[in-house]
Design an enzyme around this catalytic site. Structure first.
Site, mmCIF file in Angstrom:
data_model
loop_
_atom_site.group_PDB
_atom_site.id
_atom_site.type_symbol
_atom_site.label_atom_id
_atom_site.label_comp_id
_atom_site.label_asym_id
_atom_site.label_seq_id
_atom_site.Cartn_x
_atom_site.Cartn_y
_atom_site.Cartn_z
ATOM 1 N N SER A 96 0.862 -1.191 0.000
ATOM 2 C CA SER A 96 0.000 0.000 0.000
ATOM 3 C C SER A 96 0.892 1.231 0.000
ATOM 4 O O SER A 96 2.021 1.186 0.507
ATOM 5 C CB SER A 96 -0.863 0.017 1.264
ATOM 6 O OG SER A 96 -1.521 1.255 1.393
ATOM 7 N N TYR A 136 -1.733 -0.835 10.242
ATOM 8 C CA TYR A 136 -1.882 -1.308 8.859
ATOM 9 C C TYR A 136 -0.684 -0.845 8.027
ATOM 10 O O TYR A 136 -0.099 -1.626 7.268
ATOM 11 C CB TYR A 136 -3.197 -0.776 8.301
ATOM 12 C CG TYR A 136 -3.394 -0.934 6.810
ATOM 13 C CD1 TYR A 136 -3.868 -2.132 6.272
ATOM 14 C CD2 TYR A 136 -3.141 0.124 5.939
ATOM 15 C CE1 TYR A 136 -4.069 -2.266 4.908
ATOM 16 C CE2 TYR A 136 -3.336 -0.005 4.575
ATOM 17 C CZ TYR A 136 -3.804 -1.189 4.056
ATOM 18 O OH TYR A 136 -3.998 -1.322 2.706
HETATM 19 N N1 LIG Z 1 -8.530 -0.085 -2.080
HETATM 20 C C1 LIG Z 1 -7.518 0.709 -1.725
HETATM 21 O O1 LIG Z 1 -7.613 1.939 -1.713
HETATM 22 C C2 LIG Z 1 -6.199 0.075 -1.353
HETATM 23 C C3 LIG Z 1 -5.091 0.918 -1.190
HETATM 24 C C4 LIG Z 1 -3.866 0.355 -0.839
HETATM 25 C C5 LIG Z 1 -3.750 -1.016 -0.658
HETATM 26 N N2 LIG Z 1 -4.848 -1.808 -0.803
HETATM 27 C C6 LIG Z 1 -4.671 -3.253 -0.603
HETATM 28 O O2 LIG Z 1 -5.160 -3.959 -1.711
HETATM 29 C C7 LIG Z 1 -5.638 -5.230 -1.282
HETATM 30 C C8 LIG Z 1 -7.048 -5.445 -1.787
HETATM 31 O O3 LIG Z 1 -7.855 -4.401 -1.275
HETATM 32 P P1 LIG Z 1 -9.324 -4.090 -1.850
HETATM 33 O O4 LIG Z 1 -9.542 -2.644 -1.632
HETATM 34 O O5 LIG Z 1 -9.489 -4.683 -3.211
HETATM 35 O O6 LIG Z 1 -10.192 -4.886 -0.756
HETATM 36 P P2 LIG Z 1 -11.689 -5.449 -0.818
HETATM 37 O O7 LIG Z 1 -12.137 -5.580 0.600
HETATM 38 O O8 LIG Z 1 -12.510 -4.653 -1.781
HETATM 39 O O9 LIG Z 1 -11.470 -6.916 -1.389
HETATM 40 C C9 LIG Z 1 -10.656 -7.786 -0.652
HETATM 41 C C10 LIG Z 1 -11.070 -9.221 -0.876
HETATM 42 O O10 LIG Z 1 -10.213 -10.002 -0.028
HETATM 43 C C11 LIG Z 1 -10.999 -10.899 0.725
HETATM 44 N N3 LIG Z 1 -10.350 -11.172 2.004
HETATM 45 C C12 LIG Z 1 -10.290 -10.349 3.064
HETATM 46 N N4 LIG Z 1 -9.680 -10.973 4.095
HETATM 47 C C13 LIG Z 1 -9.334 -12.202 3.645
HETATM 48 C C14 LIG Z 1 -8.709 -13.312 4.244
HETATM 49 N N5 LIG Z 1 -8.335 -13.273 5.526
HETATM 50 N N6 LIG Z 1 -8.482 -14.423 3.500
HETATM 51 C C15 LIG Z 1 -8.894 -14.485 2.194
HETATM 52 N N7 LIG Z 1 -9.541 -13.463 1.588
HETATM 53 C C16 LIG Z 1 -9.756 -12.338 2.305
HETATM 54 C C17 LIG Z 1 -12.351 -10.218 0.899
HETATM 55 O O11 LIG Z 1 -13.380 -11.166 1.163
HETATM 56 C C18 LIG Z 1 -12.507 -9.505 -0.429
HETATM 57 O O12 LIG Z 1 -13.151 -10.309 -1.395
HETATM 58 C C19 LIG Z 1 -5.514 -5.255 0.249
HETATM 59 O O13 LIG Z 1 -4.325 -5.917 0.613
HETATM 60 C C20 LIG Z 1 -5.434 -3.780 0.602
HETATM 61 O O14 LIG Z 1 -4.745 -3.568 1.800
HETATM 62 C C21 LIG Z 1 -6.068 -1.303 -1.146
#
Ligand SMILES: NC(=O)c1ccc[n+]([C@@H]2O[C@H](COP(=O)([O-])OP(=O)(O)OC[C@H]3O[C@@H](n4cnc5c(N)ncnc54)[C@H](O)[C@@H]3O)[C@@H](O)[C@H]2O)c1
Length: 266
Positions: free
Chosen positions: A149, A162
């Site tokens: 991130s 985080y």
């Molecule tokens: N969206 C953002 O702005 C953003 C920014 C920086 C980093 N990220 C990172 O990107 C990644 C994805 O984020 P997103 O925004 O697409 O999230 P999201 O919540 O929209 O989707 C995440 C998916 O992962 C699954 N998940 C969550 N915990 C889990 C577990 N313990 N085991 C298996 N599956 C699990 C959820 O059910 C969901 O389907 C994460 O690692 C997040 O930290 C996101």
């Protein structure tokens, strides 16, 4: 050249494949010709992504597994190897703030820290070990992409535990790169900026316009903006890219502080 990405016929596993960035990565890898294992703690969401892949004519396996469950994850990898084939590409994307609100450093409780580090760093560490062991055993190299991130690269107020976990993912990625490189396994990471996913809607849904206005590209990212870079890192186009962290943030982290808009920029 028919397949410049070199992904046709390969096998890819994506964690957190049921929504957001993980779903976009799964669909992109499948479109490039990979058979994909869509792993998610939400089995129904994993099924939906897998069904979209097969509906488009691809090969997919849905796996309802929590990445924190080490034995469950190992069993899922074994099932993937049996049913789809040996792993070529792994995208460790599952993570996030698990619905926790932003919390200032002095307010963070020990349980909050443990949870954030367990999901975003420790579980990912163990998943990477399982994947890398399978790749080393096979002896044909591979590509591992970890989703960190921007909050792991730069400090963000209230992101605390985080952010620390995501910073750990970057260091882990670099260590894996130097230790697994001799096996032909490349390990890289992306550091997404704010990306419009279901999780981000909870955190920043109320200030999307302000977030977009503060970004040089004047928009927030979409999941597919991340998936394109993950696809590149997974592919042969990145054959000599190892141990790198690519900020996919529209240039947000290139600036020092908040940049005033000039008259010529809209
Ligand atoms: N969206 C953002 O702005 C953003 C920014 C920086 C980093 N990220 C990172 O990107 C990644 C994805 O984020 P997103 O925004 O697409 O999230 P999201 O919540 O929209 O989707 C995440 C998916 O992962 C699954 N998940 C969550 N915990 C889990 C577990 N313990 N085991 C298996 N599956 C699990 C959820 O059910 C969901 O389907 C994460 O690692 C997040 O930290 C996101």
């Amino acid at each position: 050249m028919d397949d410049p990405l070199g992904l046709d016929g390969k096998v890819a596993l994506v964690t957190g494949a049921g929504a957001g960035i993980g779903a976009a990565c799964t669909l992109r890898l499948a479109a490039a010709g990979c058979a994909v294992a869509a792993l998610d703690v939400d089995a129904g969401a994993a099924e939906r992504t897998a069904a979209e892949v097969t509906g488009n004519g691809g090969r997919a396996l849905a796996l309802g597994v929590d990445v924190r469950d080490t034995d469950g994850f190992s069993a899922a990898v074994e099932r993937c190897r049996r049913e789809l084939g040996e792993l070529d590409v792994c995208v460790n994307n599952a993570g996030g703030m698990a619905g926790h609100p932003l919390k200032r450093f002095l307010e963070v409780t020990p349980g909050f820290v443990t949870d954030a580090i367990e999901l975003n760093l420790s579980a990912l560490f163990r998943c990477c070990q399982t994947e890398a062991r399978a790749m080393v055993e096979r002896g044909a190299g591979g590509s591992i992409v970890n989703v960190s991130s921007l909050g792991g690269v730069r400090a963000v107020r209230g992101v605390t535990a985080y952010g620390a976990a995501k910073a750990g993912v970057i260091n882990l990625t670099q260590t894996m790169a130097i230790e697994l490189g001799p096996h032909g396994i490349r390990t890289n990471a992306i550091a997404p900026g704010t990306t419009l996913t279901p999780a981000a809607q909870d955190q920043v849904g109320h200030r999307v316009e302000a977030t977009a206005a503060a970004n040089p590209m004047r928009r927030v990212a979409l999941p597919d903006d991340m998936a394109g870079v993950v696809l590149f890192l997974a592919s042969d186009l990145a054959a000599y890219v190892n141990g790198q962290v690519i900020a996919v943030d529209g240039g947000f982290s290139a600036a020092v502080g908040v940049q005033p808009r000039s008259r010529s920029s809209s």
